[in-house]
Scaffold this motif. Structure first.
Motif, short mmCIF file in Angstrom:
data_model
loop_
_atom_site.label_atom_id
_atom_site.label_comp_id
_atom_site.label_asym_id
_atom_site.label_seq_id
_atom_site.Cartn_x
_atom_site.Cartn_y
_atom_site.Cartn_z
N LEU A 28 0.87 -1.19 0.00
CA LEU A 28 0.00 0.00 0.00
C LEU A 28 0.90 1.23 0.00
CD1 LEU A 28 -2.89 -0.33 2.62
CD2 LEU A 28 -3.11 -0.08 0.14
N LEU A 29 0.42 2.29 -0.64
CA LEU A 29 1.16 3.55 -0.68
C LEU A 29 0.45 4.60 0.16
CD1 LEU A 29 1.99 3.71 -4.48
CD2 LEU A 29 3.57 3.22 -2.61
N ASN A 30 1.22 5.47 0.76
CA ASN A 30 0.63 6.56 1.55
C ASN A 30 0.12 7.67 0.63
OD1 ASN A 30 -0.08 7.96 3.89
ND2 ASN A 30 1.81 9.16 3.82
N ASP A 31 -0.84 8.40 1.10
CA ASP A 31 -1.27 9.64 0.45
C ASP A 31 -1.83 10.54 1.54
OD1 ASP A 31 -4.37 9.62 0.53
OD2 ASP A 31 -3.91 7.64 -0.26
N ASP A 32 -2.17 11.78 1.16
CA ASP A 32 -2.61 12.75 2.17
C ASP A 32 -4.12 12.76 2.41
OD1 ASP A 32 -0.01 13.54 2.55
OD2 ASP A 32 -0.14 15.23 1.16
N TYR A 33 -4.87 12.03 1.60
CA TYR A 33 -6.34 12.19 1.62
C TYR A 33 -7.13 10.99 2.12
CZ TYR A 33 -4.77 16.05 -1.22
OH TYR A 33 -4.10 17.16 -1.66
N THR A 34 -6.62 9.79 1.89
CA THR A 34 -7.35 8.60 2.34
C THR A 34 -7.36 8.59 3.88
OG1 THR A 34 -6.55 7.43 0.39
CG2 THR A 34 -7.49 6.09 2.15
N THR A 35 -8.51 8.30 4.46
CA THR A 35 -8.58 8.31 5.92
C THR A 35 -7.91 7.06 6.49
OG1 THR A 35 -10.72 7.18 5.94
CG2 THR A 35 -10.76 9.59 5.92
N PHE A 38 -10.27 4.14 6.70
CA PHE A 38 -10.52 3.41 5.46
C PHE A 38 -9.37 2.43 5.17
CE2 PHE A 38 -10.35 2.84 0.84
CZ PHE A 38 -11.62 2.30 0.65
N VAL A 39 -8.15 2.86 5.43
CA VAL A 39 -7.00 1.98 5.19
C VAL A 39 -7.07 0.76 6.13
CG1 VAL A 39 -4.47 1.82 5.17
CG2 VAL A 39 -5.59 3.90 4.36
N VAL A 40 -7.44 0.99 7.37
CA VAL A 40 -7.57 -0.12 8.32
C VAL A 40 -8.67 -1.07 7.85
CG1 VAL A 40 -8.22 -0.71 10.70
CG2 VAL A 40 -6.62 1.18 10.27
N HIS A 60 2.48 2.25 9.72
CA HIS A 60 3.77 2.09 9.04
C HIS A 60 3.74 2.79 7.68
CE1 HIS A 60 7.53 0.03 7.85
NE2 HIS A 60 6.97 0.04 6.65
N VAL A 61 2.65 2.55 6.92
CA VAL A 61 2.51 3.18 5.59
C VAL A 61 2.44 4.70 5.75
CG1 VAL A 61 1.08 3.37 3.52
CG2 VAL A 61 1.33 1.15 4.65
N HIS A 62 1.67 5.16 6.72
CA HIS A 62 1.51 6.60 6.97
C HIS A 62 2.86 7.26 7.27
CE1 HIS A 62 -0.29 10.29 8.48
NE2 HIS A 62 0.31 10.12 9.64
N ARG A 63 3.70 6.58 8.05
CA ARG A 63 4.98 7.17 8.48
C ARG A 63 6.10 6.96 7.46
NH1 ARG A 63 3.92 4.33 14.16
NH2 ARG A 63 2.71 5.99 15.17
N PRO A 94 -7.91 8.43 -3.03
CA PRO A 94 -6.87 8.19 -4.04
C PRO A 94 -5.92 7.03 -3.67
CG PRO A 94 -6.23 10.02 -2.65
CD PRO A 94 -7.57 9.56 -2.14
N LEU A 95 -6.31 6.23 -2.69
CA LEU A 95 -5.44 5.14 -2.21
C LEU A 95 -4.94 4.26 -3.35
CD1 LEU A 95 -4.33 3.62 0.30
CD2 LEU A 95 -6.42 2.24 0.25
N LYS A 96 -3.63 4.02 -3.36
CA LYS A 96 -3.01 3.19 -4.40
C LYS A 96 -2.24 2.03 -3.76
CE LYS A 96 -4.13 5.43 -8.11
NZ LYS A 96 -5.50 5.02 -8.40
N1 TYC Z 1 -1.72 9.60 5.38
C1 TYC Z 1 -3.14 9.36 5.56
C2 TYC Z 1 -3.72 10.38 6.53
O1 TYC Z 1 -2.99 11.06 7.22
C3 TYC Z 1 -3.42 7.94 6.09
C4 TYC Z 1 -3.00 6.86 5.15
C5 TYC Z 1 -2.33 5.76 5.64
C6 TYC Z 1 -3.30 6.95 3.81
C7 TYC Z 1 -1.94 4.72 4.79
C8 TYC Z 1 -2.92 5.93 2.92
O2 TYC Z 1 -1.91 3.79 2.60
C9 TYC Z 1 -2.25 4.81 3.44
N2 TYC Z 1 -5.04 10.50 6.57
#
Ligand code: TYC
Length: 102
Positions: A28-35, A38-40, A60-63, A94-96
């Motif tokens: 999974l990749l991090n982004d600024d918009y996905t909650t 939702f990722v959990v 871990h993905v977030h950090r 936009p989760l990828k």
């Molecule tokens: N960075 C996101 C946030 O701060 C959370 C997030 C975590 C998004 C992991 C994508 O794969 C992800 N809301």
């Protein structure tokens, strides 16, 4: 016994064919918009992770920017990636995620 005959009485091939299929890591990749919630949810529903582990992977993905969700055969990995993208689109996130051969 002639040498020729000895040569023909070979040990039967006992070695089983143990060729394993190539495996694929799904990240999974991090982004600024996905909650985070939702990722959990995705990690539990798509990757079968228990809640506590799903939270750890999400953090871990977030950090760190990306994180391993599981290792699967090609077809299963492809389906996981598609399912994540379909769920994300349906929820306007936009989760990828991506897969990589081991
Ligand atoms: N960075 C996101 C946030 O701060 C959370 C997030 C975590 C998004 C992991 C994508 O794969 C992800 N809301």
């Amino acid at each position: 016994m002639s040498e020729g005959l000895i040569e023909t009485i070979k040990e039967p091939k006992t070695k089983k064919k143990t060729k394993k299929p190539p495996m694929y890591k799904v990240y999974l990749l991090n982004d600024d918009y996905t909650t985070m919630d939702f990722v959990v949810y995705v990690l539990q529903e798509v990757f079968g992770k228990p809640y506590e582990e799903a939270v750890q992977i999400m953090l871990h993905v977030h950090r760190r920017g990306m994180g391993l969700c599981g290792v699967y055969t090609k077809e299963i990995a492809e389906t996981k990636v598609e399912t994540v993208h379909r769920l994300a689109r349906a929820n306007q996130f936009p989760l990828k995620c991506y897969m990589e051969r081991e």
